[in-house]
Enzyme design. Structure first.
Site, mmCIF file in Angstrom:
data_model
loop_
_atom_site.group_PDB
_atom_site.id
_atom_site.type_symbol
_atom_site.label_atom_id
_atom_site.label_comp_id
_atom_site.label_asym_id
_atom_site.label_seq_id
_atom_site.Cartn_x
_atom_site.Cartn_y
_atom_site.Cartn_z
ATOM 1 N N LYS A 1 10.801 -0.248 -2.586
ATOM 2 C CA LYS A 1 11.191 -1.653 -2.433
ATOM 3 C C LYS A 1 10.941 -2.440 -3.714
ATOM 4 O O LYS A 1 11.690 -3.359 -4.033
ATOM 5 C CB LYS A 1 10.439 -2.277 -1.254
ATOM 6 C CG LYS A 1 10.984 -1.861 0.095
ATOM 7 C CD LYS A 1 10.383 -2.655 1.231
ATOM 8 C CE LYS A 1 8.972 -2.261 1.524
ATOM 9 N NZ LYS A 1 8.441 -2.896 2.744
ATOM 10 N N GLU B 1 6.371 -3.258 6.262
ATOM 11 C CA GLU B 1 5.913 -4.471 5.568
ATOM 12 C C GLU B 1 7.131 -5.369 5.364
ATOM 13 O O GLU B 1 8.161 -4.909 4.870
ATOM 14 C CB GLU B 1 5.295 -4.124 4.218
ATOM 15 C CG GLU B 1 4.767 -5.355 3.489
ATOM 16 C CD GLU B 1 4.234 -5.040 2.095
ATOM 17 O OE1 GLU B 1 3.587 -5.928 1.513
ATOM 18 O OE2 GLU B 1 4.476 -3.926 1.594
ATOM 19 N N ARG C 1 9.734 12.451 4.119
ATOM 20 C CA ARG C 1 10.547 11.250 3.968
ATOM 21 C C ARG C 1 11.979 11.670 3.650
ATOM 22 O O ARG C 1 12.219 12.739 3.104
ATOM 23 C CB ARG C 1 10.001 10.327 2.874
ATOM 24 C CG ARG C 1 10.115 10.875 1.473
ATOM 25 C CD ARG C 1 9.538 9.915 0.451
ATOM 26 N NE ARG C 1 10.243 8.642 0.439
ATOM 27 C CZ ARG C 1 9.856 7.602 -0.272
ATOM 28 N NH1 ARG C 1 8.755 7.659 -1.001
ATOM 29 N NH2 ARG C 1 10.541 6.487 -0.253
#
Length: 560
Positions: free
Chosen positions: A288, A58, A278
């Site tokens: 973020k 994104e 992750r």
């Protein structure tokens, strides 16, 4: 190195064991002989030449090392099976997204050696996704809901069906049109998939798939007032674009059933999912939203702050692209969840920089000690010496010799009168008289003894000629931005901010520093590795950031 492993890496990079090899009719990557990362994950129905993977960031922030792992692994398996990698920007939330982030992500991916076979945008498929939403409504598999957000969250948690769940198809279509037109009534609603409100998997409890947003989109402007959610968009675009295998991090695991439901409900082609862990580090933010908070609060200099885990941040701190790639590929596509200490990745980086980092000298300015050397040169002079004793290809540097030199206070504190000490890159000297003010050494008188045997001295110290060539510098070290080992999603980051994370030490460096460029990586002997962040200019010191070497437990670089 096999074609499968050649991801634009340099020959000097550490090779990851067990490189997957695609082959005709291959059902998965082969290997895992001899230890190392295990790439033998057996991608379901993976056929050589037909595998398509994707990396869908994104554009709402800069690329961080967690994204880098996802991008590298998706590229890895696309190349392993001689397939295709799609870089797709998931631009479905105009409130957060900017062209600045999009451009920066592409630049950082290129630096990592990652280039998609094609770059696409979720916004390219807005009309298709809109039509698919209408299809779900008409099929009785989606409904419009104006339940307030907090109440909806409570009902989903408790498994309580919305009072709007049984609206008629006609009513739902009418409300969706009102949402499309952004009317007062439309803005109160969202569209939810009608799956189940009693399933233990809360991701399946009628998730929101469309919502209103009046913020202009950075690509489509004001054309749309309704936008799909990621959970609706992702499976649709994956299927439409021909993705065969969606490799994504394990926190999406509970939403895999939701992903599969969307494809089945819309009659779209199946996409296989592989979850991998992750990459995360202690006392480090990868959210973020939380990183943006630090930027907004001006607690950091920006998304490239050396305390940030963004690709730009760790590069500014001194992480090399080769070191970053080697570390990430070394972890492989494992599902094991690990919270790494930063010392591990910095140790990998050290293996890259140590053979090529020029060696230089700096002394700490505070309480710097001047040594008067009897037998030293009547006038200062300069000699050329190798920048790296073990690697002559690194080049040569200038060393100034003088009868007055500077050494660190810490070194001077260890000397005894009449002790013979080796001055590195020069020879031995005997410390005759040590002047003190209390416990602080204020000066030393010494006698040069070039015939002395350096093998017999206990102390080998760095030094700097006390001349005008001594160059002002600042050595900057850092600590973690947060004090908690691992923040929970519900934690307020403001409660765990470390108030002191930057430490500046004025120093004097050798004259070669004046010729260095931003980004140069060096070693100040006996002090460590540094990256030049701000070059020297008349009246302004050179600013160097410490590069952790992995030898000690790091607090994101600051030594305990």
């Amino acid at each position: 190195m096999s074609d499968a492993l050649d991801l634009g890496t340099k020959p000097t990079e550490a090779k990851v064991n067990n490189a997957p090899k695609g082959g005709k009719g291959s059902k998965g990557a082969k290997g895992n002989k001899g230890g190392g990362a295990n790439y033998n994950i057996n991608l379901v129905n993976a056929k050589d030449g037909e595998v398509v993977t994707r990396f869908p960031p994104e554009p709402s922030g800069y690329l961080h090392i967690g994204h880098a792992k996802a991008a590298l692994l998706n590229q890895y398996f696309a190349q392993a099976y001689h397939g295709k990698l799609i870089i797709r920007f998931d631009d479905t939330n105009p409130s957060k997204e900017k062209m600045e982030f999009q451009d920066a992500i592409l630049e950082d991916l290129e630096l990592l050696g990652i280039k998609g076979d094609v770059v696409t945008y979720s916004s390219d498929y807005f009309q298709q996704m809109y039509d698919y939403c209408i299809q779900l409504i008409k099929d009785g598999k989606a409904y419009a809901d104006d339940t307030p957000v907090e109440q909806m969250r409570y009902e989903r948690t408790e498994g309580i069906a919305s009072h709007r769940r049984e609206r008629t198809v006609e009513e739902n279509l009418t409300v969706f049109q009102a949402m499309t037109d952004a009317t007062e009534e439309g803005l109160k609603n969202c569209i939810r998939a009608k799956i189940s409100m009693t399933t233990p998997n809360k991701a399946l409890r009628d998730p929101v798939i469309y919502r209103c947003n009046l913020t202009p989109h950075h690509r489509t402007g004001n054309k749309w007032k309704v936008y799909p959610t990621y959970d609706f968009c992702c499976p649709i675009v994956d299927s439409v674009e021909g993705v065969t295998h969606a490799l994504r991090t394990i926190e999406y695991r509970d939403r895999n059933a939701q992903y599969e439901w969307m494809l089945k409900a819309l009659g779209l082609r199946k996409v296989y999912i592989w979850d991998f862990s992750r990459i995360s580090f202690v006392k480090t933010l990868l959210s973020k939203r939380k990183l943006q908070w630090f930027v907004d609060q001006k607690l950091v200099t920006g998304w490239d702050d050396p305390r940030f885990p963004t690709v730009r941040g760790v590069r500014r701190r001194g992480m090399t692209i080769e070191g970053l790639r080697t570390f990430i590929l070394g972890q492989g596509p494992s599902k094991n969840i690990l919270n790494f200490d930063w010392s591990l990745i910095w140790a990998t980086n050290k293996k890259v920089i140590d053979p090529v980092a020029p060696r230089h000298v700096a002394v700490i300015k505070q309480n710097v000690v001047k040594i008067n050397i009897e037998g030293g040169p009547a006038e200062s002079y300069t000699e050329e010496k190798p920048k790296h004793k073990k690697n002559p290809d690194v080049g040569i540097k200038k060393i100034v010799y003088s009868s007055e030199i500077y050494i660190d206070q810490d070194d001077a504190q260890t000397f005894k009168e009449d002790e013979e000490v080796t001055l590195m890159d020069w020879g031995n000297a005997i410390m005759k008289t040590i002047h003190k003010d209390g416990d602080t050494v204020t000066g030393i008188d010494a006698v040069l003894n070039l015939e002395g045997d350096f093998r017999k001295t206990e102390k080998k110290v760095t030094w700097l000629a006390a001349t005008d060539e001594a160059t002002p510098a600042v050595l900057v070290d850092f600590d973690y931005l947060i004090t908690k080992e691992k923040l929970a999603e519900t934690d307020d980051v403001a409660d765990f901010v470390n108030p002191h994370t930057e430490f500046k030490t004025p120093a004097l460096a050798d004259l070669n520093v004046r010729e260095m460029k931003e980004g140069d990586i060096i070693q100040f002997e006996r002090k460590g590795y540094y990256r030049l962040d701000t070059p020297y200019s008349e009246g302004s010191p050179a600013v160097f950031f410490t590069i952790p070497d992995g030898k000690v437990v790091q607090k994101y670089g600051a030594k305990k």
